[in-house]
Design an enzyme around this catalytic site. Structure first.
Site, mmCIF file in Angstrom:
data_model
loop_
_atom_site.group_PDB
_atom_site.id
_atom_site.type_symbol
_atom_site.label_atom_id
_atom_site.label_comp_id
_atom_site.label_asym_id
_atom_site.label_seq_id
_atom_site.Cartn_x
_atom_site.Cartn_y
_atom_site.Cartn_z
ATOM 1 N N ALA A 66 42.965 64.391 61.124
ATOM 2 C CA ALA A 66 44.228 65.095 60.589
ATOM 3 C C ALA A 66 45.091 64.982 59.615
ATOM 4 O O ALA A 66 44.639 64.186 59.050
ATOM 5 C CB ALA A 66 45.528 64.170 62.163
ATOM 6 N N GLY A 109 40.742 62.858 63.339
ATOM 7 C CA GLY A 109 40.084 63.855 64.200
ATOM 8 C C GLY A 109 38.733 64.815 63.714
ATOM 9 O O GLY A 109 38.737 65.452 64.720
ATOM 10 N N GLU A 112 36.532 63.275 65.997
ATOM 11 C CA GLU A 112 36.957 64.476 67.821
ATOM 12 C C GLU A 112 36.520 65.903 67.616
ATOM 13 O O GLU A 112 36.030 66.007 69.119
ATOM 14 C CB GLU A 112 37.932 64.091 67.310
ATOM 15 C CG GLU A 112 38.506 61.990 67.123
ATOM 16 C CD GLU A 112 39.733 62.002 67.485
ATOM 17 O OE1 GLU A 112 40.910 62.630 67.149
ATOM 18 O OE2 GLU A 112 39.847 60.664 68.869
ATOM 19 N N GLU A 132 40.784 55.532 61.488
ATOM 20 C CA GLU A 132 42.257 55.613 61.707
ATOM 21 C C GLU A 132 42.489 53.965 62.108
ATOM 22 O O GLU A 132 43.785 53.749 61.537
ATOM 23 C CB GLU A 132 42.094 56.110 64.012
ATOM 24 C CG GLU A 132 42.450 57.600 63.745
ATOM 25 C CD GLU A 132 41.011 58.657 63.418
ATOM 26 O OE1 GLU A 132 40.448 57.398 63.146
ATOM 27 O OE2 GLU A 132 40.892 59.270 64.536
HETATM 28 N N1 DAK Z 1 45.481 63.998 55.025
HETATM 29 C C1 DAK Z 1 46.085 64.950 53.934
HETATM 30 N N2 DAK Z 1 45.639 65.066 52.797
HETATM 31 C C2 DAK Z 1 44.275 64.603 52.318
HETATM 32 C C3 DAK Z 1 43.524 63.540 53.888
HETATM 33 C C4 DAK Z 1 44.276 63.738 54.853
HETATM 34 N N3 DAK Z 1 43.631 63.299 55.942
HETATM 35 N N4 DAK Z 1 41.845 63.163 52.772
HETATM 36 C C5 DAK Z 1 42.343 63.769 52.311
HETATM 37 N N5 DAK Z 1 43.255 63.917 51.252
HETATM 38 C C6 DAK Z 1 43.744 65.069 50.284
HETATM 39 C C7 DAK Z 1 44.447 63.112 49.185
HETATM 40 O O1 DAK Z 1 45.851 63.489 49.191
HETATM 41 C C8 DAK Z 1 43.497 64.514 47.722
HETATM 42 O O2 DAK Z 1 44.984 65.194 47.522
HETATM 43 P P1 DAK Z 1 45.666 65.109 46.039
HETATM 44 O O3 DAK Z 1 46.197 63.832 45.597
HETATM 45 O O4 DAK Z 1 44.280 65.830 45.795
HETATM 46 O O5 DAK Z 1 47.127 65.923 46.264
HETATM 47 C C9 DAK Z 1 42.343 65.548 48.462
HETATM 48 O O6 DAK Z 1 42.676 65.537 49.808
HETATM 49 C C10 DAK Z 1 41.369 63.758 47.911
HETATM 50 O O7 DAK Z 1 41.372 63.759 48.695
HETATM 51 P P2 DAK Z 1 40.539 62.487 47.490
HETATM 52 O O8 DAK Z 1 41.611 61.944 46.343
HETATM 53 O O9 DAK Z 1 40.742 61.063 48.609
HETATM 54 O O10 DAK Z 1 39.055 62.710 47.631
HETATM 55 P P3 DAK Z 1 37.763 61.325 47.523
HETATM 56 O O11 DAK Z 1 36.580 61.862 47.107
HETATM 57 O O12 DAK Z 1 37.748 60.011 46.830
HETATM 58 O O13 DAK Z 1 38.273 59.973 49.074
HETATM 59 C C11 DAK Z 1 38.386 60.559 51.225
HETATM 60 C C12 DAK Z 1 38.020 60.982 50.504
HETATM 61 C C13 DAK Z 1 37.928 61.365 52.722
HETATM 62 C C14 DAK Z 1 36.602 59.157 52.472
HETATM 63 C C15 DAK Z 1 39.417 60.048 51.385
HETATM 64 O O14 DAK Z 1 40.234 61.664 51.303
HETATM 65 C C16 DAK Z 1 40.047 59.659 52.940
HETATM 66 O O15 DAK Z 1 39.869 58.272 53.196
HETATM 67 N N6 DAK Z 1 40.818 60.289 53.366
HETATM 68 C C17 DAK Z 1 41.779 60.230 54.420
HETATM 69 C C18 DAK Z 1 40.388 60.241 55.436
HETATM 70 C C19 DAK Z 1 41.770 59.847 56.768
HETATM 71 O O16 DAK Z 1 42.520 58.555 56.936
HETATM 72 N N7 DAK Z 1 41.954 60.879 58.057
HETATM 73 C C20 DAK Z 1 43.067 59.988 58.875
HETATM 74 C C21 DAK Z 1 42.317 59.570 59.926
HETATM 75 S S1 DAK Z 1 43.476 59.903 61.790
HETATM 76 C C22 DAK Z 1 46.720 63.633 67.968
HETATM 77 C C23 DAK Z 1 45.370 64.854 67.195
HETATM 78 C C24 DAK Z 1 44.195 63.956 65.915
HETATM 79 C C25 DAK Z 1 44.350 62.759 65.333
HETATM 80 C C26 DAK Z 1 45.489 62.323 65.674
HETATM 81 C C27 DAK Z 1 46.950 63.484 66.695
HETATM 82 N N8 DAK Z 1 47.315 64.703 68.615
HETATM 83 C C28 DAK Z 1 46.802 65.625 69.455
HETATM 84 C C29 DAK Z 1 48.098 64.167 68.245
HETATM 85 C C30 DAK Z 1 43.642 61.921 64.452
HETATM 86 C C31 DAK Z 1 44.037 61.031 63.705
HETATM 87 C C32 DAK Z 1 43.484 61.528 62.098
HETATM 88 O O17 DAK Z 1 42.516 61.613 61.812
#
Ligand code: DAK
Length: 258
Positions: A66, A109, A112, A132
């Site tokens: 997400a 997400g 999911e 998460e």
């Molecule tokens: N959100 C926003 N931006 C993101 C992002 C994300 N999830 N993931 C990556 N980006 C952005 C980075 O900020 C970066 O932007 P700039 O700095 O270039 O502006 C760009 O994408 C490239 O990312 P990285 O530089 O980090 O790239 P790397 O190759 O170094 O790393 C990575 C890739 C996938 C390992 C890393 O980006 C990462 O760890 N990303 C975050 C993963 C994460 O924590 N995802 C969110 C989990 S929580 C719901 C339903 C579902 C959900 C919630 C509510 N409801 C129905 C209410 C779900 C929640 C989640 O998914």
């Protein structure tokens, strides 16, 4: 198909393809994108020309979860008022088969969303995970339930608690995904399978999906009842008559989904 901002859609034979497309942020799922995915799924589900649906990302990434920027300031009340789960719930109401084709990251997400699909095909370099916990939250769109049901409680807990990524091969070993192939041939492999699936009797495909999903969603007794009901139902279809007649006449059946 509709005019979308964060997804692309295309049709190959009888397969409707939804491609996540927000490359600047690794296809992070913002709310508009989830709305678009669900709308496209429902359109394909209604279309007479489509028999199978595929959700995919790019060669580099399926989606990094997400959109963290969008949800950082959310509160229980803002989420409740927006009723954000309602749109996710509509994914599991899709009657046609939905296949996830995953290259690169499928996290949070996005994982999911993948677990909500009926089959999962992945490229060897795909990486799955629930990060998460690193954000001080937990999966909320079915992740804990679907993961524990497919891979077992012990392994699911171990993995959910670390938030680490798992390779496609590892996840495959635990029975979470169907097939792992070289990344560059992923879509070809998926389309080979959907071509086969598209030729099957559509009503059978649909009612088998409903019956198999009952295994994970209900008691054995409820599942057996639903299976019997669907079995009877198929004997009322034209395709059952055609399928059995074709066998007796030693020719290929021409299924119409009626
Ligand atoms: N959100 C926003 N931006 C993101 C992002 C994300 N999830 N993931 C990556 N980006 C952005 C980075 O900020 C970066 O932007 P700039 O700095 O270039 O502006 C760009 O994408 C490239 O990312 P990285 O530089 O980090 O790239 P790397 O190759 O170094 O790393 C990575 C890739 C996938 C390992 C890393 O980006 C990462 O760890 N990303 C975050 C993963 C994460 O924590 N995802 C969110 C989990 S929580 C719901 C339903 C579902 C959900 C919630 C509510 N409801 C129905 C209410 C779900 C929640 C989640 O998914």
């Amino acid at each position: 198909m509709g005019n979308y901002e964060f997804i692309k859609t295309r049709v190959e034979e009888a397969t409707g393809i939804i491609e996540l497309h927000r490359p600047d942020v690794l296809n992070a799922l913002n709310r508009k994108m989830v709305d678009e995915i669900v709308e496209a799924l429902e359109r394909y589900d209604q279309s007479e020309d489509i028999r199978v649906i595929v959700i995919t990302g790019s060669q580099k990434v399926f989606a990094a979860g997400a959109d963290i920027d969008e949800m950082a300031d959310d509160t229980p009340v803002s989420m409740e008022l927006r009723n954000q789960f309602a749109v996710w719930d509509r994914i599991s109401l899709v009657k046609k088969p939905v296949i996830a084709a995953v290259n690169g990251y499928a996290l949070g997400g996005a994982f999911e969303l993948v677990l909500n699909c009926d089959l999962i095909f992945a490229g060897e370099t795909a990486k799955f995970g629930f990060p998460e916990i690193n954000l001080g939250v937990m999966p909320g769109a079915g992740g804990t339930q679907r993961l524990a049901k497919t891979m077992g409680k012990a392994k699911a807990l171990e993995w959910l608690w670390t938030g680490e990524h798992m390779s496609a091969k590892e996840v495959y070993q635990y029975g979470v995904i169907n097939k792992v192939v070289a990344p560059e041939i992923l879509m070809d492999e998926v389309l080979k399978y959907t071509a086969k699936l598209s030729r099957q009797a559509p009503l059978s495909v649909r009612l088998i999906k409903e019956a198999v999903n009952k295994v994970t969603d209900s008691t054995l007794e409820e599942g057996l009842l639903l299976e019997r009901k669907n079995f009877y139902l198929l004997f009322g279809s034209e395709d059952q008559k055609e399928g059995m007649k074709a066998f007796i006449e030693k020719r290929k059946p021409d299924f119409k989904g009626k």
